[in-house]
Design an enzyme around this catalytic site. Structure first.
Site, PDB file in Angstrom:
ATOM      1  N   ARG A 192       0.822  -1.213   0.000  1.00 44.81           N
ATOM      2  CA  ARG A 192       0.000   0.000   0.000  1.00 44.81           C
ATOM      3  C   ARG A 192       0.856   1.264   0.000  1.00 44.81           C
ATOM      4  O   ARG A 192       0.443   2.279  -0.570  1.00 44.81           O
ATOM      5  CB  ARG A 192      -0.939  -0.013   1.199  1.00 44.81           C
ATOM      6  CG  ARG A 192      -2.134  -0.912   0.953  1.00 44.81           C
ATOM      7  CD  ARG A 192      -3.073  -0.923   2.110  1.00 44.81           C
ATOM      8  NE  ARG A 192      -4.359  -1.470   1.700  1.00 44.81           N
ATOM      9  CZ  ARG A 192      -5.285  -1.908   2.550  1.00 44.81           C
ATOM     10  NH1 ARG A 192      -5.060  -1.850   3.843  1.00 44.81           N
ATOM     11  NH2 ARG A 192      -6.417  -2.387   2.104  1.00 44.81           N
ATOM     12  N   LYS A 207     -15.418 -17.209   5.086  1.00 52.05           N
ATOM     13  CA  LYS A 207     -16.839 -17.270   5.420  1.00 52.05           C
ATOM     14  C   LYS A 207     -17.779 -16.818   4.314  1.00 52.05           C
ATOM     15  O   LYS A 207     -17.534 -15.813   3.650  1.00 52.05           O
ATOM     16  CB  LYS A 207     -17.100 -16.370   6.627  1.00 52.05           C
ATOM     17  CG  LYS A 207     -16.429 -16.846   7.886  1.00 52.05           C
ATOM     18  CD  LYS A 207     -16.764 -15.892   8.999  1.00 52.05           C
ATOM     19  CE  LYS A 207     -16.108 -16.284  10.309  1.00 52.05           C
ATOM     20  NZ  LYS A 207     -16.282 -15.177  11.262  1.00 52.05           N
ATOM     21  N   GLY A 216      -7.980  -8.482   0.921  1.00 49.43           N
ATOM     22  CA  GLY A 216      -6.716  -8.372   1.653  1.00 49.43           C
ATOM     23  C   GLY A 216      -5.865  -9.628   1.577  1.00 49.43           C
ATOM     24  O   GLY A 216      -4.687  -9.576   1.207  1.00 49.43           O
ATOM     25  N   GLY A 258     -12.237  -4.552   1.585  1.00 55.15           N
ATOM     26  CA  GLY A 258     -13.671  -4.319   1.703  1.00 55.15           C
ATOM     27  C   GLY A 258     -14.188  -3.342   0.664  1.00 55.15           C
ATOM     28  O   GLY A 258     -15.289  -3.517   0.122  1.00 55.15           O
TER      29      GLY A 258
HETATM   30  P1  ADP Z   1      -9.798 -11.903   1.536  1.00 55.91           P
HETATM   31  O1  ADP Z   1      -9.078 -11.071   2.576  1.00 55.91           O
HETATM   32  O2  ADP Z   1      -8.931 -12.208   0.348  1.00 55.91           O
HETATM   33  O3  ADP Z   1     -11.128 -11.326   1.170  1.00 55.91           O
HETATM   34  P2  ADP Z   1     -10.909 -13.620   3.563  1.00 55.91           P
HETATM   35  O4  ADP Z   1     -10.525 -12.651   4.608  1.00 55.91           O
HETATM   36  O5  ADP Z   1     -12.357 -13.789   3.239  1.00 55.91           O
HETATM   37  O6  ADP Z   1     -10.093 -13.342   2.215  1.00 55.91           O
HETATM   38  O7  ADP Z   1     -10.411 -15.078   3.973  1.00 55.91           O
HETATM   39  C1  ADP Z   1      -9.052 -15.336   4.227  1.00 55.91           C
HETATM   40  C2  ADP Z   1      -8.892 -16.387   5.288  1.00 55.91           C
HETATM   41  O8  ADP Z   1      -9.638 -17.554   4.979  1.00 55.91           O
HETATM   42  C3  ADP Z   1      -7.458 -16.818   5.430  1.00 55.91           C
HETATM   43  O9  ADP Z   1      -6.996 -16.452   6.703  1.00 55.91           O
HETATM   44  C4  ADP Z   1      -7.521 -18.323   5.261  1.00 55.91           C
HETATM   45  O10 ADP Z   1      -6.676 -19.011   6.168  1.00 55.91           O
HETATM   46  C5  ADP Z   1      -8.964 -18.637   5.540  1.00 55.91           C
HETATM   47  N1  ADP Z   1      -9.377 -19.907   4.933  1.00 55.91           N
HETATM   48  C6  ADP Z   1      -9.354 -20.244   3.632  1.00 55.91           C
HETATM   49  N2  ADP Z   1      -9.758 -21.504   3.461  1.00 55.91           N
HETATM   50  C7  ADP Z   1     -10.058 -22.002   4.676  1.00 55.91           C
HETATM   51  C8  ADP Z   1     -10.516 -23.260   5.164  1.00 55.91           C
HETATM   52  N3  ADP Z   1     -10.757 -24.266   4.326  1.00 55.91           N
HETATM   53  N4  ADP Z   1     -10.710 -23.392   6.495  1.00 55.91           N
HETATM   54  C9  ADP Z   1     -10.458 -22.371   7.320  1.00 55.91           C
HETATM   55  N5  ADP Z   1     -10.018 -21.151   6.939  1.00 55.91           N
HETATM   56  C10 ADP Z   1      -9.818 -20.968   5.622  1.00 55.91           C
HETATM   57 MG    MG Z   2      -9.283 -10.977   4.752  1.00 61.14          MG
END
Ligand code: ADP
Ligand code: MG
Length: 407
Positions: free
Chosen positions: A36, A197, A354, A377
């Site tokens: 960033r 999630k 992120g 976000g």
């Molecule tokens: P982003 O920041 O790219 O939007 P998220 O914050 O939604 O992504 O999700 C990232 C997190 O999801 C990571 O910390 C990763 O470890 C977790 N994750 C991915 N797959 C799984 C899984 N199968 N079980 C538990 N956690 C998971």
């Molecule tokens: Mg994230």
């Protein structure tokens, strides 16, 4: 973009308040990813080279309106000065008489970094008095903080009531790149969605079902979809309260004739731990004492093969627990595949979020993608079609800003 940008104003000799997103991850006071800061450089350099005096401001972390020594911007100032090859002075606070004196002393081409804006509760409360104090430091407001544009805070929205407001170069790049996904993306347009999630991504999933021809799901959220279809997934992360929402999305996809793909195999482990032993199983054979931690090799092959047809791909959310090397292959394979499609076949590849961005940058593949968004976000809300308050507050393209004679 539809807003006025910094290139539309003659800034020479004028004082500019530049809101950047310098909210970098810190580990014990050390910056673990300076993406960033580097992404903010073009606008900083642009303004300094044209002889503006720049008052630079950002938030860092979540100090919740109180001074927190662990969230001071000092490490950011140090990294910035390395990147710029010149010392970067900073203030001990974001507002106050001391800051006003330092701002008064700025000469054309000088840069001053203010202390963490969120040490004041007034920042997130969008307090007009606080916004006015910030505005008093400058004649022009430049917003380059795309990552904070989905929040109406004093430094992203309130300040625009007191100063002419234009977009910075990063803001412009983000809005233009993500805007391509909203306005006539080249088809097929497919989305790859992962992360922990479903509940975090419900809105963006709905939005993508109206725009994409296929949505490929991985990460922890795939578990919730699989569970909604009746799969038993052992100890896997499953959001029990989201099964109805997941079912509704599956139905909506069918109704809209969007192909929604779910993993057919998985890497499983007894727990999420850097020494946990992993193995690959079919998705309907997850043992009761194991949890899904990544998409399996068959799923990687099916997904990448399917994506060969895409002309536009948006990716948000890692495919597995990429923080652990033995659970990162799904995420890494996706990153390598998209980088290759972008570089060799001219496919538009846009990565937002992120953690997914961190995974791509960690592999050094950022420059190979069409666009890697600095806004987590914010990029999702933008794709949901929401109006981002920080963007909406900028002057429209075509407006005329004349800062007057240099004082
Ligand atoms: P982003 O920041 O790219 O939007 P998220 O914050 O939604 O992504 O999700 C990232 C997190 O999801 C990571 O910390 C990763 O470890 C977790 N994750 C991915 N797959 C799984 C899984 N199968 N079980 C538990 N956690 C998971
Ligand atoms: Mg994230």
């Amino acid at each position: 973009m539809d807003a006025l940008t910094v290139r539309d104003v003659n800034v020479t000799g004028h004082r500019v308040f530049l809101r950047a997103d310098l909210n970098v991850p810190l580990d014990d006071g050390r910056i673990t990813d300076d993406t960033r800061i580097r992404a903010s450089l073009p606008t900083i350099v642009y303004l300094l080279e044209r002889g503006a005096s720049v008052v630079l401001a950002s938030h860092l972390g979540r100090p919740k309106g109180k001074v927190n020594d662990a969230l001071r911007l000092r490490p950011v100032a140090e990294r910035l000065s390395e990147l710029l090859g010149r010392p970067v002075r900073m203030t001990g606070d974001a507002i106050g008489p001391g800051v006003a004196v330092a701002v008064d002393k700025l000469r054309p081409g000088d840069l001053l970094l203010l202390e963490n804006l969120r040490f004041h509760a007034a920042e997130e409360a969008n307090d007009p008095a606080f916004a006015k104090e910030l505005a008093a430091f400058a004649e022009l407001y430049v917003n380059d903080a795309f990552g904070a544009a989905h929040r109406a805070h004093a430094s992203t929205e309130g300040i625009t009531h007191f100063l002419p407001a234009v977009a910075g170069l990063l803001m412009e790049r983000e809005v233009d790149a993500l805007g391509r996904l909203l306005k006539r993306p080249e088809r097929p347009f497919h989305a790859v969605i992962g992360g922990a999630k479903v509940s975090d991504k419900l809105d963006v999933l709905h939005a993508l079902l109206s725009r994409c021809q296929a949505v490929l799901v991985g990460g922890g959220m795939a578990n919730t979809f699989l569970a909604a279809r009746g799969a038993s997934l052992g100890k896997s992360l499953v959001e029990g309260d989201q099964l109805d929402n997941a079912s509704r999305i599956l139905v909506e996809a069918r109704r809209k004739r969007v192909r929604l793909m779910l993993p057919t195999d998985a890497v499983v482990a007894p727990q999420i731990h850097h020494r946990a032993r992993t193995r690959t199983v079919a998705i309907n054979e997850v043992p009761a004492d194991q949890m899904v931690v990544d998409i399996g090799p068959q799923t990687i092959a099916t997904y990448t093969e399917y994506l060969e047809k895409a002309r536009t791909v948006f990716w948000n959310g890692p495919m597995g627990v990429f923080e652990m090397p033995q659970m990162a292959e799904g995420t890494n394979a996706m990153a390598r595949f998209l980088a290759k499609r972008s570089a060799r076949a001219g496919v538009v590849t846009i990565v937002g979020g992120g953690d997914s961005v961190a995974a791509v940058e960690h592999l050094g593949l950022g420059p190979k993608m069409t666009h890697v968004s600095t806004g987590g976000g914010a990029s999702l809300e933008f794709l949901e079609g929401k109006i981002l308050p920080g963007v909406a507050a900028l002057l429209p393209a075509g407006a005329v800003v004349n800062l007057g004679p240099v004082s």
